[in-house]
Design a protein around this motif. Sequence first.
Motif, mmCIF file in Angstrom:
data_model
loop_
_atom_site.group_PDB
_atom_site.id
_atom_site.type_symbol
_atom_site.label_atom_id
_atom_site.label_comp_id
_atom_site.label_asym_id
_atom_site.label_seq_id
_atom_site.Cartn_x
_atom_site.Cartn_y
_atom_site.Cartn_z
ATOM 1 N N ALA A 29 16.067 38.077 -30.421
ATOM 2 C CA ALA A 29 17.050 37.847 -30.440
ATOM 3 C C ALA A 29 17.141 36.241 -29.520
ATOM 4 O O ALA A 29 16.775 36.042 -28.748
ATOM 5 C CB ALA A 29 17.813 39.053 -29.019
ATOM 6 N N LEU A 30 18.208 35.632 -30.718
ATOM 7 C CA LEU A 30 18.552 34.516 -30.191
ATOM 8 C C LEU A 30 19.385 33.977 -30.381
ATOM 9 O O LEU A 30 20.869 34.756 -30.303
ATOM 10 C CB LEU A 30 18.642 33.634 -31.925
ATOM 11 C CG LEU A 30 16.777 34.081 -32.339
ATOM 12 C CD1 LEU A 30 16.725 33.592 -33.981
ATOM 13 C CD2 LEU A 30 15.453 33.158 -31.464
ATOM 14 N N ALA A 31 19.988 32.808 -29.326
ATOM 15 C CA ALA A 31 21.617 32.935 -28.770
ATOM 16 C C ALA A 31 22.135 31.922 -30.022
ATOM 17 O O ALA A 31 21.213 31.659 -31.347
ATOM 18 C CB ALA A 31 20.872 31.330 -28.438
ATOM 19 N N PRO A 32 23.422 31.779 -30.636
ATOM 20 C CA PRO A 32 23.680 31.170 -31.662
ATOM 21 C C PRO A 32 22.917 29.759 -32.067
ATOM 22 O O PRO A 32 22.872 29.739 -33.265
ATOM 23 C CB PRO A 32 25.182 31.307 -31.432
ATOM 24 C CG PRO A 32 25.272 32.263 -30.876
ATOM 25 C CD PRO A 32 24.521 32.309 -29.998
ATOM 26 N N THR A 33 23.607 28.913 -31.180
ATOM 27 C CA THR A 33 22.858 27.751 -31.526
ATOM 28 C C THR A 33 21.396 27.497 -32.507
ATOM 29 O O THR A 33 21.047 26.981 -32.541
ATOM 30 C CB THR A 33 23.049 27.042 -30.401
ATOM 31 O OG1 THR A 33 22.441 27.327 -29.263
ATOM 32 C CG2 THR A 33 24.521 27.310 -30.125
ATOM 33 N N ALA A 34 20.969 28.259 -31.466
ATOM 34 C CA ALA A 34 19.277 28.973 -32.137
ATOM 35 C C ALA A 34 19.018 28.699 -33.710
ATOM 36 O O ALA A 34 18.102 28.912 -34.010
ATOM 37 C CB ALA A 34 18.126 29.252 -30.968
#
Length: 69
Positions: A53-58
């Motif tokens: 589960a990644l942040a959109p920026t990552a």
Amino acid sequence: MISETSAEDVFELAWFKSSYSDSSNSNECVEVAIAQAVVHVRDSKDVHGPRLALAPTAWTGFVSYAAGQ
């Protein structure tokens, strides 16, 4: 990486394969699901296995890096 998603939320996601996935080799596919403020990634061969589960920026940084390889 974000680890706040509940198991319930993950099963309701709409997963899709990348248009860059090689359809001739089903062993090399990942699936992505976009939720509010989180991008989920899993191995298409093990849909009940581990997920990221990644942040959109990552996610954006990863895709930019991978596209340059």
